[in-house]
Design a protein around this motif. Structure first.
Motif, PDB file in Angstrom:
ATOM      1  N   LEU A 114     -69.211  -7.321  74.469  1.00  0.00           N
ATOM      2  CA  LEU A 114     -68.968  -6.126  73.316  1.00  0.00           C
ATOM      3  C   LEU A 114     -67.787  -5.579  73.857  1.00  0.00           C
ATOM      4  CD1 LEU A 114     -72.472  -4.489  73.011  1.00  0.00           C
ATOM      5  CD2 LEU A 114     -71.209  -6.310  71.298  1.00  0.00           C
ATOM      6  N   LYS A 115     -67.146  -5.677  75.120  1.00  0.00           N
ATOM      7  CA  LYS A 115     -65.910  -5.046  75.466  1.00  0.00           C
ATOM      8  C   LYS A 115     -64.870  -5.967  75.532  1.00  0.00           C
ATOM      9  CE  LYS A 115     -68.273  -1.610  78.477  1.00  0.00           C
ATOM     10  NZ  LYS A 115     -68.287  -0.967  79.582  1.00  0.00           N
ATOM     11  N   MET A 116     -65.175  -7.303  75.202  1.00  0.00           N
ATOM     12  CA  MET A 116     -63.866  -8.563  75.491  1.00  0.00           C
ATOM     13  C   MET A 116     -63.161  -8.510  73.963  1.00  0.00           C
ATOM     14  SD  MET A 116     -64.324 -12.383  76.496  1.00  0.00           S
ATOM     15  CE  MET A 116     -65.135 -11.812  78.127  1.00  0.00           C
ATOM     16  N   PRO A 117     -61.789  -8.223  74.283  1.00  0.00           N
ATOM     17  CA  PRO A 117     -61.171  -8.421  73.001  1.00  0.00           C
ATOM     18  C   PRO A 117     -60.959 -10.238  72.741  1.00  0.00           C
ATOM     19  CG  PRO A 117     -59.909  -7.234  74.650  1.00  0.00           C
ATOM     20  CD  PRO A 117     -61.188  -7.675  75.383  1.00  0.00           C
ATOM     21  N   VAL A 166     -73.279 -16.113  84.462  1.00  0.00           N
ATOM     22  CA  VAL A 166     -72.862 -14.821  85.167  1.00  0.00           C
ATOM     23  C   VAL A 166     -72.612 -13.873  84.374  1.00  0.00           C
ATOM     24  CG1 VAL A 166     -70.562 -15.257  85.860  1.00  0.00           C
ATOM     25  CG2 VAL A 166     -71.774 -13.728  87.236  1.00  0.00           C
ATOM     26  N   PHE A 167     -73.077 -12.564  84.554  1.00  0.00           N
ATOM     27  CA  PHE A 167     -72.609 -11.442  83.783  1.00  0.00           C
ATOM     28  C   PHE A 167     -71.119 -11.286  83.592  1.00  0.00           C
ATOM     29  CE2 PHE A 167     -72.164  -6.881  82.548  1.00  0.00           C
ATOM     30  CZ  PHE A 167     -72.924  -6.801  81.703  1.00  0.00           C
ATOM     31  N   GLY A 168     -70.757 -10.790  82.378  1.00  0.00           N
ATOM     32  CA  GLY A 168     -69.433 -10.302  82.327  1.00  0.00           C
ATOM     33  C   GLY A 168     -68.272 -11.646  82.312  1.00  0.00           C
ATOM     34  N   GLN A 169     -68.667 -12.826  81.931  1.00  0.00           N
ATOM     35  CA  GLN A 169     -67.731 -14.037  82.068  1.00  0.00           C
ATOM     36  C   GLN A 169     -68.133 -14.874  81.108  1.00  0.00           C
ATOM     37  OE1 GLN A 169     -67.487 -15.655  86.123  1.00  0.00           O
ATOM     38  NE2 GLN A 169     -65.954 -14.386  86.670  1.00  0.00           N
ATOM     39  N   THR A 170     -68.304 -14.456  79.694  1.00  0.00           N
ATOM     40  CA  THR A 170     -68.778 -15.446  78.627  1.00  0.00           C
ATOM     41  C   THR A 170     -67.593 -16.150  78.431  1.00  0.00           C
ATOM     42  OG1 THR A 170     -68.019 -13.863  77.068  1.00  0.00           O
ATOM     43  CG2 THR A 170     -70.570 -13.953  77.624  1.00  0.00           C
ATOM     44  N   ARG A 214     -65.026  -9.155  81.356  1.00  0.00           N
ATOM     45  CA  ARG A 214     -65.497  -8.230  80.446  1.00  0.00           C
ATOM     46  C   ARG A 214     -66.823  -8.646  80.177  1.00  0.00           C
ATOM     47  NH1 ARG A 214     -61.720  -4.323  78.794  1.00  0.00           N
ATOM     48  NH2 ARG A 214     -59.537  -4.655  79.091  1.00  0.00           N
ATOM     49  N   SER A 215     -67.604  -7.636  79.913  1.00  0.00           N
ATOM     50  CA  SER A 215     -68.934  -8.042  78.971  1.00  0.00           C
ATOM     51  C   SER A 215     -68.428  -8.383  77.550  1.00  0.00           C
ATOM     52  CB  SER A 215     -69.989  -6.910  78.878  1.00  0.00           C
ATOM     53  OG  SER A 215     -69.366  -5.723  78.514  1.00  0.00           O
TER      54      SER A 215
END
Length: 333
Positions: A139-142, A188-192, A136-137
């Motif tokens: 700001l959307k990651m719980p 990579v985007f979406g994998q912090t 998830r990006s």
């Protein structure tokens, strides 16, 4: 591309591709074996881990096959995949033991290592391969998704290594493989969460190689590029590429890292699709100002081109070596 002898490039040969299967001079086919060794492979119910486990077993190792049997997001669990792989190894004449403990649980990791030692008398090889995705990006990651990914990849590798290390030290021998990723190495985007865990493993390796050196415990990291059950739901690889990115094309590197013949520790190698390349953290030559003068952000802005210049960049074997290089000029002042 793969190192080693191959046909001359030219008519009938694609540039950089090697067709011969022979290894480097002096090593015959299957001269690297694991007879008498005991290995633990986590996440070995399918994909990369399954390939590692079956390869090591085929070359003489006794293998503890670990897998939760979970899906893409670690939502389903079953002892079936680990048991199936262990059964395939035994049916082929090898020795294997199935385990479905979670690497993210300290007691589960300890139990896994104890089972391996009780069954096979040793723990020589540990391949930390288990992993999950919760993409998830930011700001959307719980927060729980971030923590869960770190728990499996980073803490899981710590738990397994911490449990196995005393045995390897006692044996004065061990081979540990960690699984990093280009997501952590390059981003990579979406994998912090995944990226943080995977680069965290590099730091873990860099410290652990120092601690293991005196006991012939070598630790290295693979950054695999393969089509597996973890990657398939993402649709990242087109179907026509999957056969060219099969897990078996990563396995030779991991097997060499696990072997007695391996002599390197602290290396990161990307592997996949027939491509193998070392990845390394480098430090540029930098800029040096007199520390007795006042330094300002304007000086940084003006000098940033030279600060970020990577020409002549070099690696360091340890933090101590890097600090010595950084501080040596100050001692001359």
């Amino acid at each position: 591309m793969p190192q080693g002898p191959g046909p001359a490039e030219g008519a009938g040969a694609a540039p950089g591709l090697h067709g011969r299967r022979a290894g480097r001079e002096g090593l015959s086919m299957e001269s690297i074996r694991f007879d008498g060794r005991a290995a633990i492979v986590t996440g070995a119910g399918a994909g990369l881990g399954k390939s590692y486990a079956k390869f090591l077993a085929a070359r003489g190792a006794r293998v503890l096959v670990n897998d939760l049997g979970s899906g893409y997001a670690d939502q389903e669990r079953s002892a079936g995949p680990a048991a199936q792989v262990a059964r395939e190894i035994v049916d082929s004449g090898g020795r294997a033991l199935a385990n479905s403990d979670s690497v993210a649980d300290w007691e589960g990791a300890r139990r896994m290592v104890q089972e391996c030692r009780q069954a096979f008398g040793r723990v020589d090889i540990l391949i930390n391969n288990a992993g999950i995705l919760r993409d998830r990006s930011l700001l959307k990651m719980p927060p729980e998704d971030f923590q869960m990914v770190l728990s499996v990849h980073l803490l899981g590798a710590f738990y397994m290594t911490r449990a196995a290390f005393p045995i390897m030290k006692e044996q004065a021998y061990g081979r540990i493989v960690l699984t990093t990723s280009t997501s952590g190495l390059f981003g990579v985007f979406g994998q912090t969460n995944y990226s943080a865990a995977k680069l965290g493993l590099v730091g873990f390796m860099n410290a652990l190689k120092q601690e293991g050196a005196r006991y012939d415990i070598l630790v290295n990291a693979v950054a695999p590029l393969a089509a597996t059950r973890l990657s398939q739901p993402t649709g990242f690889f087109p179907p026509e590429m999957e056969a060219l990115l099969r897990p078996e094309l990563v396995t030779p590197l991991v097997a060499w890292f696990c072997s007695e013949q391996c002599s390197v520790s602290g290396d990161i190698v990307q592997a996949g699709g027939g491509y193998f390349a070392k990845v390394q953290i480098l430090e540029g030559r930098g800029v040096r100002w007199d520390p007795r003068q006042e330094l300002t952000p304007e000086m940084i802005a003006e000098g940033y081109g030279r600060i970020s210049d990577m020409r002549g960049a070099r690696p360091f074997a340890s933090a101590n070596e890097q600090m010595q290089a950084a501080l040596a000029p100050l001692k001359e002042k």
